[in-house]
Enzyme design. Structure first.
Site, PDB file in Angstrom:
ATOM      1  N   ASN A  89     -12.234  -1.209  -1.365  1.00 58.18           N
ATOM      2  CA  ASN A  89     -11.534  -1.865  -0.253  1.00 58.18           C
ATOM      3  C   ASN A  89     -12.236  -1.493   1.052  1.00 58.18           C
ATOM      4  O   ASN A  89     -12.563  -0.322   1.279  1.00 58.18           O
ATOM      5  CB  ASN A  89     -10.081  -1.381  -0.180  1.00 58.18           C
ATOM      6  CG  ASN A  89      -9.400  -1.816   1.119  1.00 58.18           C
ATOM      7  OD1 ASN A  89      -9.038  -2.977   1.261  1.00 58.18           O
ATOM      8  ND2 ASN A  89      -9.244  -0.893   2.069  1.00 58.18           N
ATOM      9  N   GLU A  90     -12.454  -2.470   1.886  1.00 59.29           N
ATOM     10  CA  GLU A  90     -13.081  -2.246   3.194  1.00 59.29           C
ATOM     11  C   GLU A  90     -14.207  -1.215   3.082  1.00 59.29           C
ATOM     12  O   GLU A  90     -14.218  -0.187   3.784  1.00 59.29           O
ATOM     13  CB  GLU A  90     -12.034  -1.843   4.251  1.00 59.29           C
ATOM     14  CG  GLU A  90     -11.056  -2.981   4.517  1.00 59.29           C
ATOM     15  CD  GLU A  90     -10.217  -2.853   5.782  1.00 59.29           C
ATOM     16  OE1 GLU A  90     -10.252  -1.810   6.446  1.00 59.29           O
ATOM     17  OE2 GLU A  90      -9.520  -3.829   6.118  1.00 59.29           O
ATOM     18  N   GLN A 126       2.118  -6.188   5.265  1.00 60.25           N
ATOM     19  CA  GLN A 126       2.376  -5.733   3.912  1.00 60.25           C
ATOM     20  C   GLN A 126       3.849  -5.957   3.607  1.00 60.25           C
ATOM     21  O   GLN A 126       4.677  -5.743   4.496  1.00 60.25           O
ATOM     22  CB  GLN A 126       2.050  -4.259   3.770  1.00 60.25           C
ATOM     23  CG  GLN A 126       0.609  -3.898   4.088  1.00 60.25           C
ATOM     24  CD  GLN A 126       0.287  -2.447   3.699  1.00 60.25           C
ATOM     25  OE1 GLN A 126       1.108  -1.723   3.169  1.00 60.25           O
ATOM     26  NE2 GLN A 126      -0.959  -2.054   4.021  1.00 60.25           N
ATOM     27  N   GLU A 141       0.842  -1.198   0.000  1.00 59.04           N
ATOM     28  CA  GLU A 141       0.000   0.000   0.000  1.00 59.04           C
ATOM     29  C   GLU A 141       0.879   1.251   0.000  1.00 59.04           C
ATOM     30  O   GLU A 141       2.018   1.230   0.493  1.00 59.04           O
ATOM     31  CB  GLU A 141      -0.877  -0.021   1.266  1.00 59.04           C
ATOM     32  CG  GLU A 141      -1.808   1.169   1.389  1.00 59.04           C
ATOM     33  CD  GLU A 141      -2.910   0.940   2.426  1.00 59.04           C
ATOM     34  OE1 GLU A 141      -2.872  -0.073   3.139  1.00 59.04           O
ATOM     35  OE2 GLU A 141      -3.816   1.797   2.498  1.00 59.04           O
ATOM     36  N   TYR A 144      -6.915  -9.529  10.814  1.00 63.56           N
ATOM     37  CA  TYR A 144      -5.613  -9.249  11.416  1.00 63.56           C
ATOM     38  C   TYR A 144      -5.516  -9.922  12.781  1.00 63.56           C
ATOM     39  O   TYR A 144      -6.502  -9.985  13.529  1.00 63.56           O
ATOM     40  CB  TYR A 144      -5.410  -7.739  11.582  1.00 63.56           C
ATOM     41  CG  TYR A 144      -5.064  -7.056  10.269  1.00 63.56           C
ATOM     42  CD1 TYR A 144      -3.769  -7.111   9.766  1.00 63.56           C
ATOM     43  CD2 TYR A 144      -6.032  -6.378   9.526  1.00 63.56           C
ATOM     44  CE1 TYR A 144      -3.440  -6.506   8.564  1.00 63.56           C
ATOM     45  CE2 TYR A 144      -5.702  -5.763   8.317  1.00 63.56           C
ATOM     46  CZ  TYR A 144      -4.401  -5.836   7.846  1.00 63.56           C
ATOM     47  OH  TYR A 144      -4.076  -5.236   6.654  1.00 63.56           O
ATOM     48  N   GLU A 188      -6.045  -9.317   2.999  1.00 64.36           N
ATOM     49  CA  GLU A 188      -5.241  -8.675   4.054  1.00 64.36           C
ATOM     50  C   GLU A 188      -5.244  -9.596   5.260  1.00 64.36           C
ATOM     51  O   GLU A 188      -6.317  -9.933   5.780  1.00 64.36           O
ATOM     52  CB  GLU A 188      -5.796  -7.298   4.439  1.00 64.36           C
ATOM     53  CG  GLU A 188      -5.542  -6.248   3.386  1.00 64.36           C
ATOM     54  CD  GLU A 188      -5.964  -4.852   3.804  1.00 64.36           C
ATOM     55  OE1 GLU A 188      -5.898  -4.509   5.003  1.00 64.36           O
ATOM     56  OE2 GLU A 188      -6.379  -4.092   2.900  1.00 64.36           O
TER      57      GLU A 188
HETATM   58  O1  AHR Z   1      -3.019  -2.772   6.052  1.00 70.46           O
HETATM   59  C1  AHR Z   1      -3.356  -1.596   6.722  1.00 70.46           C
HETATM   60  C2  AHR Z   1      -4.828  -1.259   6.602  1.00 70.46           C
HETATM   61  O2  AHR Z   1      -5.577  -2.231   7.227  1.00 70.46           O
HETATM   62  C3  AHR Z   1      -5.380  -1.232   5.205  1.00 70.46           C
HETATM   63  O3  AHR Z   1      -5.141  -0.031   4.567  1.00 70.46           O
HETATM   64  C4  AHR Z   1      -6.835  -1.443   5.419  1.00 70.46           C
HETATM   65  O4  AHR Z   1      -7.462  -2.036   4.329  1.00 70.46           O
HETATM   66  C5  AHR Z   1      -6.890  -2.269   6.680  1.00 70.46           C
HETATM   67  O5  AHR Z   1      -7.768  -1.756   7.604  1.00 70.46           O
END
Ligand code: AHR
Length: 506
Positions: free
Chosen positions: A186-187, A359, A47, A254, A310
């Site tokens: 995205n999101e 990332q 990103e 995450y 992600e």
């Molecule tokens: O990876 C960091 C952020 O996490 C990304 O920009 C977003 O899509 C997610 O919330």
């Protein structure tokens, strides 16, 4: 010395038997060749955030070849860009044409920093060509328009003469790039526009209508998916767009060792956070199962992919760095989480056909960290190196009986695994032992019968929070593994604590 009471001796005896029984695991590897493990499961994410692009992939006016060479070695299959949240503020026309004439913008998503847009479409596509990987572009739905998305695709993929295609030529690229993976936002439930799933479904239909398949460039459209365990989002999308033109639905998850407010340090932690992070990482299995079950109801033939675009561990930023840049170190713990997650993905290759670790460079669970001209490879990088043998191989179903790793009243399976057979007939088994103190003997059998040879590598270290530094970049890296032995027709694998073992059987 007083002799122990008989009752206590009995308890100790029982405990001793239980404890010794707990140090072995049984693994059965079925012979039926399962779905192909799409190489895109080993994908990555870059990103325009912090030092991922600028300082990471891009330095001044060129792509960093040290980073490219490192990623080529692990056969990076696909790279996602420009976000993340940034994708929904990105206007692609800002990043084309002579670099000194590009618009200067502000990255309002990540740190309010100036962005000279010197890394744009041509630079990203050149990066993918150097890496030998597929590009995966996330289009802007949040602040964009269908026209903007439509014209970007024409610029990228049209071979004939049109204003957009000729503009591409004027900027130095004659042939179209034939980009295939395309994200529609995205999101969208959060930073991508705070939409409801119903509203997003309508937006998806509107935007995707204008995402055209140019000759030689059929698109694989990916809808913006759920936030972890938001099953309602997936259900709604399957209802509204599941029969339409959609290649995949994404999902982001995450791993946290704490809360979003206090995520914990990447390197200064004890067993409490070690255990919490591993437990949170293993939740991926349940989350994938539940999204898959919903998708199965609407799409029993598994036409639509679940795209985990992600994932990874998210800790507090390194002290002294800009918190908005999400720069974190990467420990053995993180490598164990990566290895366990990739085992989960391999075992769900029927539905998961792409995943992208967040990332690649200098942000979150990075494979590569840079410091000016220096570069180091993290323990997570080496997991992808060990696991690359699974790319495009046939998954083999496994049955695993693992002892538990217990801590503070909780427990998780100490061992996890996955297996595949490649086109040369070699079987690859990847195993993880999460227990911080106990060696575990894994007794494996192959339904297919015997094998002649076994070779392996192991990734481990003395402490779960060990990591590689610029001064000691080789502290954690794979070495030859001599703990796997033929035992009759089977295999005995003596796994050190906190280790990833990759075996090749022929
Ligand atoms: O990876 C960091 C952020 O996490 C990304 O920009 C977003 O899509 C997610 O919330």
């Amino acid at each position: 010395m007083n002799p122990l009471p008989r009752s206590l001796c009995f308890v100790f005896l029982l405990f001793g038997i239980a404890a010794s029984a707990q140090t072995s695991a049984d693994l059965m590897i079925r012979d039926t060749s399962g779905p192909v493990i799409s190489r895109a499961i080993y994908g990555h994410f870059s990103e325009d955030l912090g030092r991922c692009i600028y300082d990471g992939f891009w330095s001044g006016d060129h792509i960093r070849m040290d980073v490219v060479d490192a990623l080529r070695k692990i056969r990076i299959p696909v790279l996602r860009w420009p976000g993340g949240c940034f994708a929904d503020q990105y206007h692609w026309r800002d990043g084309i044409g002579p670099r000194d004439q590009r618009k200067h913008t502000v990255n309002t998503t990540w740190g309010m920093v100036a962005d000279d847009n010197s890394f744009g479409t041509h630079e990203f596509m050149q990066l993918c060509e150097l890496l030998g990987c597929q590009p995966y572009i996330a289009g802007n739905v949040g602040t964009g328009t269908p026209e903007e998305m439509e014209s970007w695709l024409e610029y990228l993929n049209y071979n004939g003469h049109s204003t957009m295609a000729d503009l591409r030529r004027q900027n130095g690229r004659d042939q179209p790039w034939n980009v295939s993976y395309w994200g529609v936002g995205n999101e969208s439930w959060g930073c991508g526009g705070n939409m409801t799933p119903e509203y997003y479904s309508d937006e998806y239909k509107r935007y995707s209508e204008f995402c055209k398949n140019y000759p030689g460039a059929p698109l694989k459209l990916i809808a913006s998916g759920s936030n972890g365990d938001d099953y309602h989002w997936t259900e709604t999308l399957m209802q509204h767009i599941g029969r339409g033109r959609v290649w995949g639905i994404s999902m982001h998850y995450y791993t946290l060792a704490g809360t979003w407010q206090h995520k914990g340090s990447a390197t200064q932690f004890g067993e409490d956070e070690y255990f919490k992070a591993l437990s949170a990482g293993l939740r991926m299995e349940d989350i994938v199962n539940r999204h898959s079950a919903i998708m199965d109801r609407y799409d029993p033939r598994k036409r639509i992919a679940l795209v985990v675009d992600e994932w990874g561990i998210w800790t507090d930023a390194e002290p002294g760095t800009n918190p908005a840049f999400l720069y974190q170190q990467n420990s053995l713990r993180d490598a164990l989480i990566a290895a366990s997650t990739l085992n989960i993905f391999n075992n769900h290759a029927d539905r998961i056909r792409m995943a992208n670790l967040a990332q690649t460079v200098n942000v979150l669970q990075a494979l590569v960290l840079t410091d000016k001209d220096r570069m180091l490879l993290t323990p997570t990088y080496y997991v992808f190196d060990l696991y690359k043998v699974h790319q495009d191989a046939h998954s083999l179903a496994i049955q695993l009986m693992s002892p538990d790793y217990s801590y503070g009243g909780g427990k998780i399976p100490a061992v996890n695994a996955s297996a595949s057979k490649d086109s040369s007939g070699a079987v690859h088994i990847t195993l993880v032992n999460l227990d911080p103190v106990r060696r575990i003997m894994v007794r494996a059998r192959l339904e297919a019968g015997s094998f002649r040879s076994v070779e392996g590598q192991v990734l481990t270290s003395g402490h779960f929070n060990d990591y590689n530094t610029f001064d000691q970049p080789g502290k954690i890296k794979p070495v030859a593994f001599h703990g796997a032995k033929k035992e009759g027709d089977g295999l005995a694998v003596d796994m050190p604590p906190m280790s990833v073992v990759a075996l090749e059987l022929r």
